[in-house]
Each structure stands twice: as C-alpha cells, then as structure tokens.
Design an enzyme around this catalytic site. Sequence first.
Site, PDB file in Angstrom:
ATOM      1  CE  LYS A   9      10.831   0.927  59.032  1.00  0.00           C
ATOM      2  NZ  LYS A   9      10.363   2.261  59.429  1.00  0.00           N
ATOM      3  CE1 TYR A  49      10.350   4.091  53.502  1.00  0.00           C
ATOM      4  CE2 TYR A  49      12.820   3.643  53.681  1.00  0.00           C
ATOM      5  CZ  TYR A  49      11.765   3.442  54.739  1.00  0.00           C
ATOM      6  OH  TYR A  49      11.034   2.303  55.579  1.00  0.00           O
ATOM      7  CG  PHE A  57      12.442  12.061  57.660  1.00  0.00           C
ATOM      8  CD1 PHE A  57      12.715  11.307  56.580  1.00  0.00           C
ATOM      9  CD2 PHE A  57      11.820  12.565  57.956  1.00  0.00           C
ATOM     10  CE1 PHE A  57      11.122  10.279  56.393  1.00  0.00           C
ATOM     11  CE2 PHE A  57      10.000  12.252  57.608  1.00  0.00           C
ATOM     12  CZ  PHE A  57      10.537  10.901  56.604  1.00  0.00           C
ATOM     13  NE  ARG A  85       0.847   2.393  58.230  1.00  0.00           N
ATOM     14  CZ  ARG A  85       1.203   3.201  57.915  1.00  0.00           C
ATOM     15  NH1 ARG A  85       3.261   2.688  57.001  1.00  0.00           N
ATOM     16  NH2 ARG A  85       1.080   4.531  58.105  1.00  0.00           N
ATOM     17  CB  THR A  91       5.057   6.993  61.797  1.00  0.00           C
ATOM     18  OG1 THR A  91       4.298   6.807  61.206  1.00  0.00           O
ATOM     19  CG2 THR A  91       6.706   6.947  61.576  1.00  0.00           C
ATOM     20  NE  ARG A 102       6.483   1.233  63.272  1.00  0.00           N
ATOM     21  CZ  ARG A 102       5.648   2.090  61.637  1.00  0.00           C
ATOM     22  NH1 ARG A 102       4.491   3.125  62.380  1.00  0.00           N
ATOM     23  NH2 ARG A 102       6.438   2.522  60.787  1.00  0.00           N
ATOM     24  CG  ASN A 112       9.898   3.145  62.627  1.00  0.00           C
ATOM     25  OD1 ASN A 112      10.160   2.196  62.084  1.00  0.00           O
ATOM     26  ND2 ASN A 112       8.906   3.935  62.411  1.00  0.00           N
ATOM     27  CG  HIS A 115       7.811  -0.365  55.571  1.00  0.00           C
ATOM     28  ND1 HIS A 115       7.504   1.085  55.149  1.00  0.00           N
ATOM     29  CD2 HIS A 115       7.109  -1.129  54.931  1.00  0.00           C
ATOM     30  CE1 HIS A 115       6.516   1.073  54.345  1.00  0.00           C
ATOM     31  NE2 HIS A 115       6.137   0.047  53.594  1.00  0.00           N
ATOM     32  CD  GLU A 126       5.587  -0.266  50.280  1.00  0.00           C
ATOM     33  OE1 GLU A 126       5.263  -0.453  51.444  1.00  0.00           O
ATOM     34  OE2 GLU A 126       4.916   1.225  50.569  1.00  0.00           O
TER      35      GLU A 126
HETATM   36  P1  IDP Z   1       5.569   5.416  58.676  1.00  0.00           P
HETATM   37  O1  IDP Z   1       6.636   4.287  58.355  1.00  0.00           O
HETATM   38  O2  IDP Z   1       4.090   5.005  59.590  1.00  0.00           O
HETATM   39  O3  IDP Z   1       4.483   4.876  57.075  1.00  0.00           O
HETATM   40  P2  IDP Z   1       6.233   7.354  56.997  1.00  0.00           P
HETATM   41  O4  IDP Z   1       6.177   8.768  57.371  1.00  0.00           O
HETATM   42  O5  IDP Z   1       5.887   6.500  55.757  1.00  0.00           O
HETATM   43  O6  IDP Z   1       5.650   5.906  58.270  1.00  0.00           O
HETATM   44  O7  IDP Z   1       8.026   7.370  56.964  1.00  0.00           O
HETATM   45  C1  IDP Z   1       8.644   6.225  56.797  1.00  0.00           C
HETATM   46  C2  IDP Z   1       9.612   6.223  58.295  1.00  0.00           C
HETATM   47  O8  IDP Z   1      11.089   7.121  57.627  1.00  0.00           O
HETATM   48  C3  IDP Z   1       9.316   5.937  58.645  1.00  0.00           C
HETATM   49  O9  IDP Z   1       9.032   4.373  59.550  1.00  0.00           O
HETATM   50  C4  IDP Z   1      10.245   6.320  60.136  1.00  0.00           C
HETATM   51  O10 IDP Z   1      11.408   4.919  59.966  1.00  0.00           O
HETATM   52  C5  IDP Z   1      11.052   7.270  59.004  1.00  0.00           C
HETATM   53  N1  IDP Z   1      10.645   8.310  59.325  1.00  0.00           N
HETATM   54  C6  IDP Z   1       9.089   9.458  59.651  1.00  0.00           C
HETATM   55  N2  IDP Z   1       9.351  10.322  59.723  1.00  0.00           N
HETATM   56  C7  IDP Z   1      10.292  10.476  60.091  1.00  0.00           C
HETATM   57  C8  IDP Z   1      11.449  11.555  61.024  1.00  0.00           C
HETATM   58  O11 IDP Z   1      10.276  12.459  61.549  1.00  0.00           O
HETATM   59  N3  IDP Z   1      12.489  11.840  61.787  1.00  0.00           N
HETATM   60  C9  IDP Z   1      13.313   9.932  61.174  1.00  0.00           C
HETATM   61  N4  IDP Z   1      13.137   9.840  60.776  1.00  0.00           N
HETATM   62  C10 IDP Z   1      11.507   9.771  59.961  1.00  0.00           C
HETATM   63 MG    MG Z   2       4.706   5.060  55.576  1.00  0.00          MG
END
Ligand code: IDP
Ligand code: MG
Length: 139
Positions: A9, A49, A57, A85, A91, A102, A112, A115, A126
């Site tokens: 990212k 997304y 967010f 993962r 996350t 991460r 973070n 992805h 994807e």
């Molecule tokens: P993941 O990447 O671990 O699968 P997801 O819940 O699918 O997590 O969220 C996608 C991405 O959105 C996260 O990797 C992060 O960059 C962002 N994200 C997730 N939750 C939040 C939040 O509460 N605030 C801001 N950004 C978030």
């Molecule tokens: Mg996800």
Amino acid sequence: MERTLVLVKPDAMERNLGGAILDRLERAGLKIVALRTLKVDEALARNHYAVHVEKPFFKDLLAYITSYPIIAAVFEGPNAVEVARKTMGATNPEKADKGTIRKDFGLDLQRNAVHGSDSPANAEIEINLYFTKKDFISR
Ligand code: IDP
Ligand code: MG
C-alpha cells in the site's frame, strides 16, 4: 495450489518497503507469479473496496489507496490466502502479532502497509481487477 492478491500500500511504498514486504511473503514459502506497479485510480479503488462502501472510513480509504503508486502481486502456494494473511497480521498494526508485516511496518489502522485477499473466492475476483491471463508466465 492457491493464489492470493497482495498489495503493497501507499504508506509502505513511500517508505521504500516494497522489497522488504515481498521478501517476507517469499520467506513464508509463497511464490510470486505476477507482479506490477500502478497508481490505483478511483474506479479501481471503488471496485476493490466495494464491500466497504457503507463504512464511515470508505472515503478516506479511497483517498489513501489512490494517493501514491503501489505494488500489486499475485502469490501462489498451498493455502496462499491464509499463509499471506498470517504473515501480514491483524488489520490494526497495534493489535498484530510480533514479527508480522503490519506489526513491523504498519503505521495505523488505515495505513497498515499491505493488503491480502480474505478468501480464495475473493482472491480470484481481486486478481482479475489487477491482472490478465497474459501477466502470468507459464513455468
Ligand atoms: P483487511 O485489510 O485486514 O482485510 P478490512 O476490514 O477489509 O481489513 O479493511 C480494509 C482496509 O480498510 C484495511 O486494511 C485498512 O486499510 C482500512 N480500514 C479498515 N478499518 C478501518 C477503520 O476503522 N478506519 C480506517 N481505515 C480502516
Ligand atoms: Mg479485507
């Protein structure tokens, strides 16, 4: 054999962590089978997304993922989705296990570093957003 989509990212790319992150996944036993750099545009970001469209967010997430060039990579191996993962960690970098990507490279919940697809079915969807058949070299 399974495949998963990995993105390095913008926050990680800005700090020159692309190679280090791909290295972690290779060391976990996964093989790079397709690779490119790109700047994600808004349409691609919305597709990628889409499941988060209703989240508070979402708008910030679009701005972030389109803010700087990224690496998109397809990694292959047994249980590639789960292996990637696990190597990435939770996350939220603050909550990620020691030694994960991460934990070591993420800045905060949004920024973070990386992805990874969350299921084989989503990985296929994807991968098709970022790559075409021609991008995969036959071995
Ligand atoms: P993941 O990447 O671990 O699968 P997801 O819940 O699918 O997590 O969220 C996608 C991405 O959105 C996260 O990797 C992060 O960059 C962002 N994200 C997730 N939750 C939040 C939040 O509460 N605030 C801001 N950004 C978030
Ligand atoms: Mg996800």
